[in-house]
Design an enzyme around this catalytic site. Sequence first.
Site, mmCIF file in Angstrom:
data_model
loop_
_atom_site.group_PDB
_atom_site.id
_atom_site.type_symbol
_atom_site.label_atom_id
_atom_site.label_comp_id
_atom_site.label_asym_id
_atom_site.label_seq_id
_atom_site.Cartn_x
_atom_site.Cartn_y
_atom_site.Cartn_z
ATOM 1 N N CYS A 77 0.865 -1.185 0.000
ATOM 2 C CA CYS A 77 0.000 0.000 0.000
ATOM 3 C C CYS A 77 0.901 1.234 0.000
ATOM 4 O O CYS A 77 2.053 1.176 0.426
ATOM 5 C CB CYS A 77 -0.879 -0.053 1.250
ATOM 6 N N HIS A 78 0.361 2.365 -0.461
ATOM 7 C CA HIS A 78 1.158 3.594 -0.504
ATOM 8 C C HIS A 78 1.761 3.979 0.838
ATOM 9 O O HIS A 78 2.860 4.517 0.912
ATOM 10 C CB HIS A 78 0.280 4.753 -1.002
ATOM 11 N N THR A 79 1.027 3.704 1.906
ATOM 12 C CA THR A 79 1.507 4.105 3.235
ATOM 13 C C THR A 79 2.835 3.420 3.568
ATOM 14 O O THR A 79 3.714 4.024 4.191
ATOM 15 C CB THR A 79 0.423 3.802 4.291
ATOM 16 N N CYS A 131 -10.337 -2.441 20.568
ATOM 17 C CA CYS A 131 -10.133 -3.126 21.855
ATOM 18 C C CYS A 131 -11.454 -3.642 22.420
ATOM 19 O O CYS A 131 -11.467 -4.482 23.292
ATOM 20 C CB CYS A 131 -9.439 -2.197 22.846
ATOM 21 N N CYS A 150 -10.575 3.620 17.970
ATOM 22 C CA CYS A 150 -10.205 3.025 19.268
ATOM 23 C C CYS A 150 -9.105 3.831 19.969
ATOM 24 O O CYS A 150 -8.098 4.173 19.363
ATOM 25 C CB CYS A 150 -9.728 1.590 19.025
ATOM 26 N N ARG A 172 -2.886 -2.950 -7.004
ATOM 27 C CA ARG A 172 -2.394 -3.765 -5.898
ATOM 28 C C ARG A 172 -1.505 -4.877 -6.446
ATOM 29 O O ARG A 172 -1.842 -5.524 -7.444
ATOM 30 C CB ARG A 172 -3.549 -4.385 -5.096
HETATM 31 N N1 LIG Z 1 -8.610 8.156 5.725
HETATM 32 C C1 LIG Z 1 -8.043 6.926 5.722
HETATM 33 O O1 LIG Z 1 -8.342 6.087 6.569
HETATM 34 C C2 LIG Z 1 -7.057 6.549 4.643
HETATM 35 C C3 LIG Z 1 -6.612 5.202 4.493
HETATM 36 C C4 LIG Z 1 -5.760 4.878 3.414
HETATM 37 C C5 LIG Z 1 -5.321 5.870 2.555
HETATM 38 N N2 LIG Z 1 -5.744 7.159 2.745
HETATM 39 C C6 LIG Z 1 -5.337 8.263 1.846
HETATM 40 O O2 LIG Z 1 -6.126 8.205 0.670
HETATM 41 C C7 LIG Z 1 -5.442 8.913 -0.372
HETATM 42 C C8 LIG Z 1 -5.460 8.094 -1.651
HETATM 43 O O3 LIG Z 1 -4.655 6.928 -1.517
HETATM 44 P P1 LIG Z 1 -4.206 6.094 -2.801
HETATM 45 O O4 LIG Z 1 -3.341 4.978 -2.312
HETATM 46 O O5 LIG Z 1 -5.390 5.769 -3.637
HETATM 47 O O6 LIG Z 1 -3.304 7.196 -3.548
HETATM 48 P P2 LIG Z 1 -2.799 7.305 -5.059
HETATM 49 O O7 LIG Z 1 -1.601 8.193 -5.008
HETATM 50 O O8 LIG Z 1 -2.676 5.965 -5.684
HETATM 51 O O9 LIG Z 1 -3.976 8.048 -5.825
HETATM 52 C C9 LIG Z 1 -4.224 9.403 -5.706
HETATM 53 C C10 LIG Z 1 -4.753 9.929 -7.050
HETATM 54 O O10 LIG Z 1 -5.145 11.285 -6.848
HETATM 55 C C11 LIG Z 1 -4.797 12.032 -7.986
HETATM 56 N N3 LIG Z 1 -4.708 13.445 -7.589
HETATM 57 C C12 LIG Z 1 -3.739 14.063 -6.869
HETATM 58 N N4 LIG Z 1 -4.049 15.362 -6.683
HETATM 59 C C13 LIG Z 1 -5.238 15.573 -7.304
HETATM 60 C C14 LIG Z 1 -6.067 16.723 -7.478
HETATM 61 N N5 LIG Z 1 -5.738 17.904 -6.967
HETATM 62 N N6 LIG Z 1 -7.215 16.574 -8.175
HETATM 63 C C15 LIG Z 1 -7.567 15.370 -8.696
HETATM 64 N N7 LIG Z 1 -6.815 14.254 -8.573
HETATM 65 C C16 LIG Z 1 -5.667 14.365 -7.888
HETATM 66 C C17 LIG Z 1 -3.483 11.418 -8.464
HETATM 67 O O11 LIG Z 1 -3.244 11.684 -9.817
HETATM 68 C C18 LIG Z 1 -3.726 9.921 -8.174
HETATM 69 O O12 LIG Z 1 -4.247 9.231 -9.299
HETATM 70 C C19 LIG Z 1 -4.043 9.207 0.183
HETATM 71 O O13 LIG Z 1 -4.014 10.546 0.650
HETATM 72 C C20 LIG Z 1 -3.920 8.240 1.337
HETATM 73 O O14 LIG Z 1 -2.990 8.707 2.307
HETATM 74 C C21 LIG Z 1 -6.584 7.496 3.763
HETATM 75 ZN ZN LIG Z 2 -2.591 1.051 3.620
HETATM 76 ZN ZN LIG Z 3 -11.076 0.629 21.781
#
Ligand SMILES: NC(=O)c1ccc[n+]([C@@H]2O[C@H](COP(=O)([O-])OP(=O)(O)OC[C@H]3O[C@@H](n4cnc5c(N)ncnc54)[C@H](O)[C@@H]3O)[C@@H](O)[C@H]2O)c1
Ligand SMILES: [Zn+2]
Ligand SMILES: [Zn+2]
Length: 383
Positions: free
Chosen positions: A51-53, A103, A117, A376
């Site tokens: 994953c990206h993270t 938890c 949590c 993925r």
């Molecule tokens: N809230 C949560 O629980 C949670 C969990 C997992 C990931 N995330 C976050 O979700 C986001 C997406 O994750 P991902 O793995 O799909 O990322 P990714 O980098 O694969 O996809 C992001 C897409 O957004 C596009 N983009 C960037 N800026 C843009 C803009 N201004 N306008 C339109 N499109 C734009 C990019 O071209 C890319 O295709 C990340 O910020 C990630 O950290 C949040």
């Molecule tokens: Zn993740």
């Molecule tokens: Zn809890």
Amino acid sequence: MASISNTTGQIIRCKAAVAWEAGKPLVIEEVEVAPPQAMEVRVKILFTSLCHTDVYFWEAKGQTPLFPRIFGHEAGGIVESVGSGVTDLKPGDHVLPVFTGECKDCAHCKSEESNMCDLLRINTDRGVMLNDGQSRFSINGKPIYHFVGTSTFSEYTVVHVGCLAKINPAAPLDKVCILSCGISTGLGAALNVAKPKQGSTVAVFGLGAVGLAACEGARIAGAKRIIGVDLNSNRFNEAKNFGVTDFVNPKDHNKPVQEVLAEMTDGGVDRSIECTGSVAAMISAFECVHDGWGVAVLVGVPNKDDAFKTHPMNLLNERTLKGTFFGNYKPRSDIPSVVEKYMNKELELEKFITHEVPFSEINKAFEYMLQGKSIRCIIRMEA
Ligand SMILES: NC(=O)c1ccc[n+]([C@@H]2O[C@H](COP(=O)([O-])OP(=O)(O)OC[C@H]3O[C@@H](n4cnc5c(N)ncnc54)[C@H](O)[C@@H]3O)[C@@H](O)[C@H]2O)c1
Ligand SMILES: [Zn+2]
Ligand SMILES: [Zn+2]
């Protein structure tokens, strides 16, 4: 390799992909994995995905560097042994580790409305287990740090019981492992938070794995029109497989994208879901929803110093702004039912899986992601 039956209480020696330094290829090493302590479970990982993270923290550009470390937080595995106090998991159970826990005891876990949590909420800076503040991984006595309590780039890992979803043993782990993080996040943002009505119009900002999962959620909910918004026009072709009917690249227009969307939809979309991490996209995602009933959901993680700015009139005109963490799913209570959605063919997972590599080639998964080739990539622990 030690078998599941005779390793209880013993140290297990197995292979793990160790990140010794930020941005340097992972190295497959033999590590020692200590037995699980109170409320911990040792899991044999069969499949994991990138994953990206993982990549952000491996690069450690904006994050606290913590090395050597074992990354990985999307996976499927089988319980090898459990520590004291663990009553709802036993050896042989199939589990998905999750980076944030449940938890079942704190105010958040007891609230129907929260999945945040207090005890097991994600902590990206902690590289040790809660019970004793130590790592369960070592090489020649030197500790190797954990990552978000999961560290699934290892044949065996130790996880807090609250961060393990027990799932249907019939579910194929090489598919459902991707429900550990990104796919559930996007899916839940649509199904649990945006909740589009049958026949409605939904805009999804960002068509990476999370955004495509939000599209899949909108499709399942019965949205008629799904408008994908991305700065990269190459994303559109792939997005069609996820129900995206229209595509907008903000760069193709000389006015704000929220105005483009309002014109396309006679005043605004019914729901929007932002999955980019860009604060500009967050503002557009909010301002593009229809007054009177529109709901915008923020999912992307912004930069540290970002601020969200909009005119309060946009809210007074009965637009709603929400945010979500892990799609509002409680890992232990809710993820088993997401697996069931896949089992009864309501949810498709195969289309998210674009690549597969053996564990020995884990660095290729990083290359595919960095080159933007993969949604993925599944990493098979056994060749
Ligand atoms: N809230 C949560 O629980 C949670 C969990 C997992 C990931 N995330 C976050 O979700 C986001 C997406 O994750 P991902 O793995 O799909 O990322 P990714 O980098 O694969 O996809 C992001 C897409 O957004 C596009 N983009 C960037 N800026 C843009 C803009 N201004 N306008 C339109 N499109 C734009 C990019 O071209 C890319 O295709 C990340 O910020 C990630 O950290 C949040
Ligand atoms: Zn993740
Ligand atoms: Zn809890």
